[in-house]
Write an enzyme that holds these catalytic residues in place. Structure first.
Site, PDB file in Angstrom:
ATOM      1  N   ASP A  23     -18.380  -7.899  43.219  1.00 41.76           N
ATOM      2  CA  ASP A  23     -17.610  -7.741  41.976  1.00 41.76           C
ATOM      3  C   ASP A  23     -18.464  -8.308  40.845  1.00 41.76           C
ATOM      4  O   ASP A  23     -19.466  -8.986  41.083  1.00 41.76           O
ATOM      5  CB  ASP A  23     -16.287  -8.524  42.094  1.00 41.76           C
ATOM      6  CG  ASP A  23     -15.479  -8.482  40.794  1.00 41.76           C
ATOM      7  OD1 ASP A  23     -15.319  -7.383  40.234  1.00 41.76           O
ATOM      8  OD2 ASP A  23     -15.031  -9.542  40.328  1.00 41.76           O
ATOM      9  N   SER A  24     -18.013  -8.060  39.631  1.00 44.92           N
ATOM     10  CA  SER A  24     -18.691  -8.624  38.470  1.00 44.92           C
ATOM     11  C   SER A  24     -18.532 -10.150  38.408  1.00 44.92           C
ATOM     12  O   SER A  24     -19.237 -10.805  37.658  1.00 44.92           O
ATOM     13  CB  SER A  24     -18.118  -7.997  37.202  1.00 44.92           C
ATOM     14  OG  SER A  24     -16.720  -8.178  37.175  1.00 44.92           O
ATOM     15  N   TYR A  39     -18.185  -6.725  33.230  1.00 48.17           N
ATOM     16  CA  TYR A  39     -18.748  -5.374  33.278  1.00 48.17           C
ATOM     17  C   TYR A  39     -17.900  -4.424  32.410  1.00 48.17           C
ATOM     18  O   TYR A  39     -18.350  -3.365  32.033  1.00 48.17           O
ATOM     19  CB  TYR A  39     -18.729  -4.836  34.709  1.00 48.17           C
ATOM     20  CG  TYR A  39     -19.799  -5.378  35.645  1.00 48.17           C
ATOM     21  CD1 TYR A  39     -20.632  -6.436  35.291  1.00 48.17           C
ATOM     22  CD2 TYR A  39     -19.965  -4.797  36.910  1.00 48.17           C
ATOM     23  CE1 TYR A  39     -21.592  -6.915  36.178  1.00 48.17           C
ATOM     24  CE2 TYR A  39     -20.935  -5.259  37.789  1.00 48.17           C
ATOM     25  CZ  TYR A  39     -21.745  -6.326  37.430  1.00 48.17           C
ATOM     26  OH  TYR A  39     -22.689  -6.782  38.304  1.00 48.17           O
ATOM     27  N   GLY A  40     -16.652  -4.848  32.169  1.00 51.40           N
ATOM     28  CA  GLY A  40     -15.672  -3.951  31.551  1.00 51.40           C
ATOM     29  C   GLY A  40     -16.013  -3.493  30.151  1.00 51.40           C
ATOM     30  O   GLY A  40     -15.418  -2.545  29.648  1.00 51.40           O
ATOM     31  N   CYS A  53     -14.668  -3.953  42.499  1.00 53.66           N
ATOM     32  CA  CYS A  53     -14.586  -4.050  41.041  1.00 53.66           C
ATOM     33  C   CYS A  53     -14.230  -2.655  40.547  1.00 53.66           C
ATOM     34  O   CYS A  53     -14.910  -1.680  40.908  1.00 53.66           O
ATOM     35  CB  CYS A  53     -15.949  -4.478  40.500  1.00 53.66           C
ATOM     36  SG  CYS A  53     -16.086  -4.442  38.702  1.00 53.66           S
ATOM     37  N   ASN A  54     -13.168  -2.577  39.778  1.00 57.48           N
ATOM     38  CA  ASN A  54     -12.746  -1.249  39.305  1.00 57.48           C
ATOM     39  C   ASN A  54     -13.790  -0.627  38.389  1.00 57.48           C
ATOM     40  O   ASN A  54     -14.072   0.566  38.474  1.00 57.48           O
ATOM     41  CB  ASN A  54     -11.426  -1.364  38.543  1.00 57.48           C
ATOM     42  CG  ASN A  54     -10.250  -1.595  39.467  1.00 57.48           C
ATOM     43  OD1 ASN A  54      -9.550  -0.670  39.837  1.00 57.48           O
ATOM     44  ND2 ASN A  54     -10.034  -2.834  39.873  1.00 57.48           N
ATOM     45  N   THR A  55     -14.383  -1.452  37.521  1.00 62.37           N
ATOM     46  CA  THR A  55     -15.361  -0.908  36.574  1.00 62.37           C
ATOM     47  C   THR A  55     -16.588  -0.387  37.320  1.00 62.37           C
ATOM     48  O   THR A  55     -17.061   0.722  37.049  1.00 62.37           O
ATOM     49  CB  THR A  55     -15.769  -2.003  35.562  1.00 62.37           C
ATOM     50  OG1 THR A  55     -14.578  -2.521  34.952  1.00 62.37           O
ATOM     51  CG2 THR A  55     -16.687  -1.453  34.505  1.00 62.37           C
ATOM     52  N   GLU A 100      -8.936 -15.944  33.948  1.00 56.97           N
ATOM     53  CA  GLU A 100     -10.039 -16.875  34.238  1.00 56.97           C
ATOM     54  C   GLU A 100      -9.764 -18.261  33.666  1.00 56.97           C
ATOM     55  O   GLU A 100     -10.279 -19.253  34.171  1.00 56.97           O
ATOM     56  CB  GLU A 100     -11.361 -16.312  33.721  1.00 56.97           C
ATOM     57  CG  GLU A 100     -11.658 -14.997  34.420  1.00 56.97           C
ATOM     58  CD  GLU A 100     -13.103 -14.743  34.765  1.00 56.97           C
ATOM     59  OE1 GLU A 100     -13.958 -15.491  34.284  1.00 56.97           O
ATOM     60  OE2 GLU A 100     -13.351 -13.788  35.522  1.00 56.97           O
ATOM     61  N   CYS A 143      -7.525  -3.355  37.631  1.00 53.00           N
ATOM     62  CA  CYS A 143      -8.584  -4.344  37.381  1.00 53.00           C
ATOM     63  C   CYS A 143      -8.364  -5.457  38.394  1.00 53.00           C
ATOM     64  O   CYS A 143      -7.216  -5.838  38.672  1.00 53.00           O
ATOM     65  CB  CYS A 143      -8.459  -4.872  35.958  1.00 53.00           C
ATOM     66  SG  CYS A 143      -9.530  -6.283  35.619  1.00 53.00           S
ATOM     67  N   THR A 144      -9.459  -5.953  38.930  1.00 59.92           N
ATOM     68  CA  THR A 144      -9.369  -6.932  40.016  1.00 59.92           C
ATOM     69  C   THR A 144      -8.543  -8.173  39.673  1.00 59.92           C
ATOM     70  O   THR A 144      -7.978  -8.801  40.560  1.00 59.92           O
ATOM     71  CB  THR A 144     -10.784  -7.416  40.366  1.00 59.92           C
ATOM     72  OG1 THR A 144     -11.451  -7.750  39.149  1.00 59.92           O
ATOM     73  CG2 THR A 144     -11.537  -6.347  41.111  1.00 59.92           C
ATOM     74  N   HIS A 145      -8.516  -8.527  38.399  1.00 59.14           N
ATOM     75  CA  HIS A 145      -7.812  -9.756  38.018  1.00 59.14           C
ATOM     76  C   HIS A 145      -6.292  -9.591  37.950  1.00 59.14           C
ATOM     77  O   HIS A 145      -5.564 -10.569  38.014  1.00 59.14           O
ATOM     78  CB  HIS A 145      -8.276 -10.232  36.641  1.00 59.14           C
ATOM     79  CG  HIS A 145      -9.662 -10.788  36.613  1.00 59.14           C
ATOM     80  ND1 HIS A 145     -10.763 -10.062  36.989  1.00 59.14           N
ATOM     81  CD2 HIS A 145     -10.121 -12.016  36.248  1.00 59.14           C
ATOM     82  CE1 HIS A 145     -11.841 -10.813  36.845  1.00 59.14           C
ATOM     83  NE2 HIS A 145     -11.483 -11.998  36.403  1.00 59.14           N
TER      84      HIS A 145
HETATM   85  N1  DGL Z   1     -13.895  -6.842  37.928  1.00 56.98           N
HETATM   86  C1  DGL Z   1     -13.641  -6.096  36.710  1.00 56.98           C
HETATM   87  C2  DGL Z   1     -12.790  -4.867  37.040  1.00 56.98           C
HETATM   88  O1  DGL Z   1     -12.096  -4.819  38.036  1.00 56.98           O
HETATM   89  C3  DGL Z   1     -12.944  -6.957  35.668  1.00 56.98           C
HETATM   90  C4  DGL Z   1     -13.869  -7.972  35.024  1.00 56.98           C
HETATM   91  C5  DGL Z   1     -14.999  -7.342  34.260  1.00 56.98           C
HETATM   92  O2  DGL Z   1     -14.773  -6.756  33.187  1.00 56.98           O
HETATM   93  O3  DGL Z   1     -16.110  -7.423  34.751  1.00 56.98           O
HETATM   94  O4  DGL Z   1     -12.808  -3.931  36.294  1.00 56.98           O
END
Ligand code: DGL
Length: 284
Positions: A23-24, A55-56, A86-88, A165, A197-199
């Site tokens: 993940d990012s 990454y978003g 990571c979705n992005t 976070e 999004c993972t969060h």
């Molecule tokens: N992990 C990213 C996602 O799921 C969220 C955090 C980021 O923007 O890197 O899109």
């Protein structure tokens, strides 16, 4: 079937090898948590790109380059599969990673999209995610491949990542911001909301309360672990061992701030994660 599956030589893969997850940053730990719950005998190598998060808000080219470096790093452990948690990165880089890889690679977007297409009753699905994921329209694309009658409404919610976070999971500030983001989705009467999004699974109760009981929340982290389990079972690649904690069962790597990562990781995965190693991901 993932694109990489046709060039995978299953016989060359070791079923007891670890699963690589990346993940990012810390968000992919929500996916790790589900993998641990659903397939507890698997070893996991996790990489969080804490030096280059988020990454978003980055370009497709940059996210692809970062993801390729991470895949090369994970492959140094002879992992049997890679989970793009990571979705992005799934939105931007999954196709490229699948093309480059000779082991199975799975992302988090397709599993979430699949469930949403199944559970919606009124055909109105909301997706909340980073700007990049929403801009890529990847969820709409997958869902409409499955069901053209469905309408998808995307909403970027960039403030959720920093709120999570900062640990503001149950907080009036998060409540207020969530209300502002979600009002337009409530107004258009969606019955299904993808936490893209993972969060976001970490503020699931806030989101559920605001959306109300008539809206089904889809957690792609849970769905991804389910698909991972069935993919590994189908390839006869589920672990045949039951490694104990401490025998390198779960190894964590980051690109910066390992101590901070460990604190966060322990709040998500209650397994006493003692350490994470910092590596120079740019060299891969
Ligand atoms: N992990 C990213 C996602 O799921 C969220 C955090 C980021 O923007 O890197 O899109």
């Amino acid at each position: 079937m993932t694109k990489s599956e046709n060039k995978i030589n299953l016989k060359s893969l070791d079923r007891n090898a670890p699963i690589g997850v990346f993940d990012s940053g810390v968000g992919g730990l929500t996916v790790v948590r589900e993998i641990i719950r659903q397939i507890p005998n698997e070893k996991i190598i996790y990489f969080g790109d804490t030096a280059r998060v988020p990454y978003g808000n980055k370009s497709r080219e940059t996210v692809i380059r970062f993801s390729q470096q991470i895949m090369r790093f994970l492959n140094t452990f002879d992992v049997k599969t890679i989970v793009v948690a990571c979705n992005t990165a799934s939105a931007y880089a999954l196709d490229t990673l699948e093309r480059d890889s000779n082991i199975p690679v799975i992302g988090v977007v397709k599993p979430g999209a699949r469930l949403a297409a199944q559970v919606t009753k009124n055909g109105r699905i909301g997706v909340i995610a980073t700007e990049a994921t929403i801009g890529s329209r990847i969820y709409s694309q997958y869902i409409q491949e499955l069901n053209q009658e469905v309408t998808i409404y995307g909403k970027a919610c960039p403030l959720f990542v920093p709120l999570v976070e900062e640990g503001l999971l149950e907080d009036p500030v998060t409540d207020e911001i969530a209300r502002r983001y979600l009002t337009e989705l409530i107004d258009i009467d969606i019955d299904t909301l993808i936490l893209g999004c993972t969060h976001y699974p970490l503020i699931r109760s806030t989101l559920g309360r605001i959306m109300g009981p008539g809206v089904t929340l889809v957690n792609p982290a849970y769905e991804t672990a389910r698909e991972l389990k069935s993919m590994l079972a189908g390839m006869n690649l589920l672990s045949g061992e039951s490694p104990k904690l401490g025998e390198n069962k779960y190894q964590f790597f980051v690109s910066d701030k390992a101590e901070k990562f460990v604190v966060f990781a322990n709040s998500i995965i209650k397994y006493g994660i003692l350490s994470a190693k910092t590596i120079h991901i740019e060299t891969y």
